[in-house]
Structure formats: structure tokens, C-alpha cells
Design an enzyme around this catalytic site. Structure first.
Site, mmCIF file in Angstrom:
data_model
loop_
_atom_site.group_PDB
_atom_site.id
_atom_site.type_symbol
_atom_site.label_atom_id
_atom_site.label_comp_id
_atom_site.label_asym_id
_atom_site.label_seq_id
_atom_site.Cartn_x
_atom_site.Cartn_y
_atom_site.Cartn_z
ATOM 1 N N HIS A 1 0.813 -1.215 0.000
ATOM 2 C CA HIS A 1 0.000 0.000 0.000
ATOM 3 C C HIS A 1 0.844 1.262 0.000
ATOM 4 C CE1 HIS A 1 -3.069 -2.981 0.742
ATOM 5 N NE2 HIS A 1 -3.787 -2.155 0.020
ATOM 6 N N ASP B 1 -4.688 -7.951 -5.026
ATOM 7 C CA ASP B 1 -4.914 -9.121 -4.190
ATOM 8 C C ASP B 1 -5.192 -10.361 -5.025
ATOM 9 O OD1 ASP B 1 -4.546 -8.387 -1.470
ATOM 10 O OD2 ASP B 1 -6.236 -7.023 -1.721
ATOM 11 N N CYS C 1 -10.002 -1.996 -10.651
ATOM 12 C CA CYS C 1 -9.401 -0.899 -9.886
ATOM 13 C C CYS C 1 -8.034 -1.271 -9.334
ATOM 14 C CB CYS C 1 -10.331 -0.452 -8.758
ATOM 15 S SG CYS C 1 -10.670 -1.767 -7.576
HETATM 16 C C1 PEP Z 1 -6.674 -4.721 -5.105
HETATM 17 O O1 PEP Z 1 -6.508 -5.656 -4.320
HETATM 18 O O2 PEP Z 1 -6.373 -4.773 -6.322
HETATM 19 C C2 PEP Z 1 -7.232 -3.436 -4.627
HETATM 20 C C3 PEP Z 1 -7.581 -2.492 -5.461
HETATM 21 O O3 PEP Z 1 -7.355 -3.281 -3.293
HETATM 22 P P1 PEP Z 1 -6.152 -2.904 -2.297
HETATM 23 O O4 PEP Z 1 -4.943 -2.618 -3.137
HETATM 24 O O5 PEP Z 1 -6.601 -1.753 -1.500
HETATM 25 O O6 PEP Z 1 -6.008 -4.160 -1.502
HETATM 26 MG MG MG Z 2 -7.374 -5.550 -2.370
#
Ligand code: PEP
Ligand code: MG
Length: 587
Positions: A195, A468, A515
Site C-alpha cells: 500500500h 490481491d 481498480c
Molecule cells: C486490489 O486488491 O487490487 C485493490 C484495489 O485493493 P487494495 O490494493 O486496497 O487491496
Molecule cells: Mg485488495
């Protein structure tokens, strides 16, 4: 002599500047025996150091820029509170008297004792406080040792125009630094889709992670170049290298200026198919960047950043106010608010006090443990506060709710009944909300991707979270740089899961978007178009580049090539096809 260190470039861009090394390590201290007569003086010296530390922290707090998120101040407040706590302000004094030792040693003994207690704690929130104790103690030790010059300056002065080098940074540290005007950051650990890396990209700061042992080669104030494109940090660059990178910086600036001209062009492929292109945000403040690139929708609002660096979870009003700021900033556009996704690497940054697991269990694999929706379903009152706020804000704009990490229908049924409860409560209290607010699911657990047909009847839309989805499909920790080489968005299993999800949604004509970071990566946009994706949500920083690729893509040819990619297995075959896809020339 010039030298280069190689890591993983996680945020594009070039920065040239002086290094500011963040040392999370506790300062080395030795023990001295003192005479009884000098103990009073030693205690006064200790109290004075505490007072200087308090003044330093207060000064840092006063210098936080007005537009910084609230959690930055909360983070410093936590350290201020710790300084006042008797475990740090009184116990070391008792130790000075009892052991007749110097203040540094007394403080070190007390710090070791506290760290041991934290290490034994199961609660990840409390055990994450260990780092705070170490940071506060290191500050006081530095003052006792006479190193007042660095911490005494304001944080802003230290960081402004610097290239931050640290072992690791939490997402909250990253935000705080950006608000102090750092040029780039480089860390010894971390992965591409951690993140912190995502945050660096969305903040537009060049960044490199996985620069092992970089702090042994670099010192405070050394001149370096950060090449976020290639993951290279150049130390002690000579004039020739400096000139080369200055030229590249200018070229990059020109390229960005060219992209800015696309801001108001409608988003459609060269052969005329309209594409939805929205932006991802973490904070209401990110709306400035969203406006700059001309996005008219938010495809992912990661609300967990509201929870960072605070002791108590935000209340309903705090949620509501943050969401309303985004709704008001967008005026009419779609805003997809994702419910809390704390856990895994996002818990490393001091998450608010939510029950995270049974006291008799250990969280050995946080990414597979009580994360996201699982954590929310264990903390119903806090979850309901967020659901109420999202529903309330739906009365003011085009708001959609997105649920992370759903892996079973039981979980979904539970959340749907909670939403229903909240709706009834709001109606009873005559509080307005949109009764038709869309509900969507993240496709980020493989179980969801293979069963989307079972989930789709219960929801209105899907959004593919590749960060993920790749981590769970390929069994690799997205934050662990030692397995980063296996993190492959082009793995056939990943591509097939994406294709299955797109096809399942198309079959029932429900919208599906992506996303995850794969959507923001210029290398994959055309492939995704070829696989049938018609809606993207990307980092504001990547927005115009992705838009340019879409405008220059021809769907008919891409879908043929993409279906070939799905049928090949070797890296070489995939690379050959990707080369054809990405070099497609549109007349
Ligand atoms: C993902 O897992 O692609 C996502 C957009 O969520 P995060 O990166 O916040 O886990
Ligand atoms: Mg995610």
C-alpha cells in the site's frame, strides 16, 4: 565515485537531491555508575530531555501543512502522549535512583522492558505501538546524547526537497512525508503493490523499494538520483550522469505536459467504443489530483486511510464528512466508496482499535486472516457506523458501495442484511438516503473470480482488484520483495480469472471494472481492452497515460490478440503477443 543500487521501481519519475536517512534504530547506549550526590542532577537532565522532546514534537505538530490528513496530527499526538505516560516519564527516574545509573541507561532498560511486553501481545494494534515507543525513546536518547541539531529543526525543514531513505515506511509515514515536500523515497524492503507503493504512485512521488542494505552505502546529505522507472538509485553521481538525468527529467516534464492536453477529450477507443475511466483515491485531498486530470468518477475510494494512526475508529460523522467532501468535489460523478479494508500491510500503520482476532490465536498470515470484510463482521458497531455514513451520503450524490475481500455467499448475505438493518434504522429516524444505491463486490479472492455467476444475482456491479487477486492466485505476499519476481499479472491463471469475471458480468449485463494496479499500468491496458474490459479505475498519476493508450487502441484487432494470449503458457509466447498488442499502430 559514482555507484548504483538496484531495487524495484514502484513509482515512476526521476528525482535528484540529497538523502535524508530515517533511522528507526534505537541509539546505542552504555551504562555508567553515578554517585548518590549526582542522582538529582541526572534526574533533572532526564526531565529536561523529556521537555525538549515535547517541544520538538509540538513544533513538528504546529508545522503540519493545513491540507495534511488528520491522521498525521494524530500520529504525532500519540508520541506526545507517550512522552507524558508514567512508563516513560516516571519509571526511568525510579531506575536512575535504584540502580544509580545514567539517564540513557535507565531509559534503555525501560524501553527494553516495554518492547518485551509489546512483543508478547497478540493484539496487532497494541504490538504495533512498540515502534512508537522505540521512536519516542530514540528521540529522547538523541537529546540526552546532545544530538539536538537534527530533531530540533522542524520536520518540514528536514524533509522538504529531500530523498527519504528508510528501512521501510508505513502508508501513513508516506503521506506525512509527501505533505512535507519530499522529492522521492527509497526503502530497503517492500513490494510493488504494497500500500505504501500504491500511495507513492497516487501521490506522484518517484519511489524505489527493495534496495537492500542501502543505508550502509549512504549517509545523511549524500547526493543521489532516484530513477523510479528502472528502480535504480545512483549514489555520488558525476556531472555526466547528472546532466543525463536532468535531460530525462525535462523530457518527462514535456511528456506530462503533452498528456495534459488530453484532459477534456472523451474517453473512447480509436474505433469508437466508449470506455469508462475513473480514478482511485485514498483521501478527500486526492480530489485535487482527480480534478487536475479531468476524471469524472471515482472507481475506488479506499476508506481505510481514515483509520490510520488513531486509537479509536472514526465515528459516523467523521466518515460522513470525509465522504461528503468527495461527493461535493465531484458534483454529479459516480463515487465508489469501498468499506473498510484494514489488515495485512495496512495494519502495520497503527490501525484503530478494532477487535482483530481471538486472543488465543496468532496472525501468522495477516493477508489470509481477519482482513477487510472479515474484520468488519467482527466489529459490527464500527462497521454499521461506516455503512450508515455511506448510505447517508448517497442522498447527496451518485454513490456506490463496494465490499472488499468477499469470498463466500454467507459473508455477502450477512453484509446485505446489515445494510438492510441500517436502511430501516435510517428510515425510522427520517434520515435521507438513496434506496437504490448500487452495491458491488471486489473480485480479489480467486474463490470469487471463479464463482462470480453465483454472486452477481445479489449485487449491481463488480470491480477486479488485481493486487490481491494476483497475490492470492499465485500464493505470493504482495509486500514481500523476495517473491516479487513471481508477482506476474500476465500469469495465465490470473488472465483466465480476469476473463472469466468479465464474461460472467457481461452475460448478465452487469458492469465490471478493474481498480487494481494492473489497470493503471500502461503495459496492460490494451490487453485488458482485448479481454473485454470496458471500465478502468486508475491512479490519478496514471490517468492521462492510460487515457492516451485507450484513445490509440483498436478493439477489433486487440480482442483477437488477447484471445491468443489466453491460450499460450510460456513466458516467451506471452511476451511475443504482448509485443504485438502494445505496438499496434492505429491509423
Ligand atoms: C486490489 O486488491 O487490487 C485493490 C484495489 O485493493 P487494495 O490494493 O486496497 O487491496
Ligand atoms: Mg485488495
Amino acid at each position: 565515485m559514482s555507484f548504483s543500487l538496484h531495487g524495484i521501481g514502484v513509482s515512476k519519475g526521476i528525482a535528484i537531491g540529497k538523502v535524508y536517512v530515517i533511522d528507526h534504530d534505537v541509539v546505542e547506549v552504555s551504562e555508567f555508575s553515578l554517585s548518590k550526590q549526582s542522582l538529582e542532577d541526572e534526574v533533572s537532565r532526564f526531565k529536561e530531555a523529556l521537555e525538549i522532546a515535547r517541544q520538538q514534537l509540538s513544533r513538528i505538530r504546529d508545522n503540519i501543512p493545513k491540507n495534511a490528513p488528520g491522521d498525521v496530527a494524530a500520529f504525532i499526538d500519540t508520541h506526545l502522549l507517550m512522552l507524558e505516560d508514567s512508563s516513560l516519564s516516571q519509571v526511568p527516574i525510579q531506575i536512575i535512583y535504584e540502580k544509580q545509573c545514567n539517564a540513557e541507561w535507565a531509559l534503555k532498560l525501560q524501553c527494553d522492558a516495554l518492547v518485551q511486553i509489546f512483543d508478547r501481545m497478540d493484539d496487532p494494534y497494541l504490538s504495533s505501538r512498540k515502534q512508537d515507543v522505540e521512536h519516542v525513546v530514540a528521540r529522547v536518547l538523541r537529546i540526552l546524547r546532545g544530538y539536538t541539531e537534527l530533531p530540533a529543526a522542524s520536520m518540514g525543514e528536514l524533509l522538504s526537497g529531500a530523498i527519504v531513505l528508510a528501512d521501510d515506511l508505513s502508508p501513513a509515514d508516506t503521506v506525512m512525508m509527501q505533505h512535507h515536500g519530499i522529492l522521492a523515497f527509497a526503502t530497503e524492503f517492500g513490494g510493488t503493490t504494497s500500500h505504501t507503493a500504491i500511495l507513492a504512485r497516487s501521490l506522484g512521488i518517484p519511489a524505489i523499494v527493495g534496495l537492500h542494505k542501502a543505508r550502509t552505502y549512504l549517509q545523511q546529505g549524500d547526493m543521489v538520483i532516484v530513477d523510479g522507472f528502472h528502480g535504480v538509485l545512483l549514489g555520488d553521481p558525476d556531472e555526466f550522469i547528472l546532466n543525463y538525468y536532468r535531460t530525462r527529467q525535462r523530457e518527462e516534464k514535456r511528456y506530462r505536459a503533452g498528456l495534459a492536453k488530453l484532459k477534456s477529450a472523451p474517453v473512447a477507443t480509436a474505433d469508437g467504443t466508449p470506455i469508462i475511466l475513473h480514478a482511485n483515491i485514498e483521501f478527500p485531498e486526492d480530489m485535487v489530483a482527480v480534478k487536475r486530470v479531468g476524471s469524472n468518477g471515482i472507481g475506488l475510494y479506499r476508506t481505510e486511510f481514515l483509520f490510520l494512526h488513531r486509537r479509536e475508529p472514526p465515528n459516523e460523522e467523521e466518515h460522513f464528512e470525509a465522504y461528503l467532501r468527495v461527493v461535493n468535489a465531484l458534483k454529479g460523478g459516480t463515487i465508489t466508496i469501498r468499506t473498510l479494508d484494514l489488515g495485512a500491510d495496512k495494519q502495520g500503520a497503527d490501525f484503530a482499535k478494532l477487535e482483530s482476532h481471538h486472543s488465543d490465536s496468532h496472525m501468522n498470515n495477516p493477508a489470509l486472516s481477519l482482513r477487510a470484510i472479515r474484520l468488519c463482521l467482527r466489529n459490527i458497531p464500527e462497521f454499521k457506523a461506516q455503512l450508515r455514513a455511506i448510505l447517508r451520503v448517497s442522498a447527496f450524490g451518485n454513490v456506490r458501495m463496494l465490499l472488499p475481500m468477499i469470498s463466500s455467499l454467507q459473508e455477502l448475505t450477512q453484509v446485505i442484511s446489515l445494510i438492510e438493518q441500517v436502511r430501516q434504522e435510517l428510515s425510522k429516524d427520517a434520515i435521507k438516503f438513496d434506496p437504490n444505491m448500487s452495491l458491488g463486490l471486489m473480485v480479489e479472492v480467486p474463490a470469487m473470480a471463479v464463482c462470480t455467476d453465483l454472486f452477481l444475482p445479489h449485487v449491481d456491479f463488480l470491480s477486479i482488484g488485481t493486487n490481491d487477486l494476483i497475490q492470492y492466485t499465485l500464493a505470493i505476499d504482495r509486500c514481500d520483495d523476495s517473491v516479487n519476481y513471481l508477482y506476474d499479472p500476465l500469469h495465465p491463471a490470473v488472465l483466465r480469472l480476469i476473463k472469466m469475471s468479465i464474461d460472467a458480468s457481461n452475460k448478465v449485463t452487469k458492469p465490471i471494472s478493474m481498480c487494481g494496479e494492473m489497470a493503471s499500468d500502461s503495459r496492460y491496458v490494451r490487453l485488458l481492452l482485448g479481454l473485454g474490459l470496458r471500465s478502468f479505475s486508475v491512479n490519478p498519476e496514471a490517468y492521462l497515460e492510460v487515457k492516451q493508450i485507450i484513445l490509440n487502441s483498436n478493439l477489433a484487432a486487440l480482442s483477437k490478440l488477447a484471445s491468443k494470449v489466453l491460450k499460450v503458457g510460456t513466458q516467451a509466447d506471452i511476451n511475443t503477443l504482448m509485443q504485438q498488442i502494445n505496438t499496434q499502430v492505429v491509423a
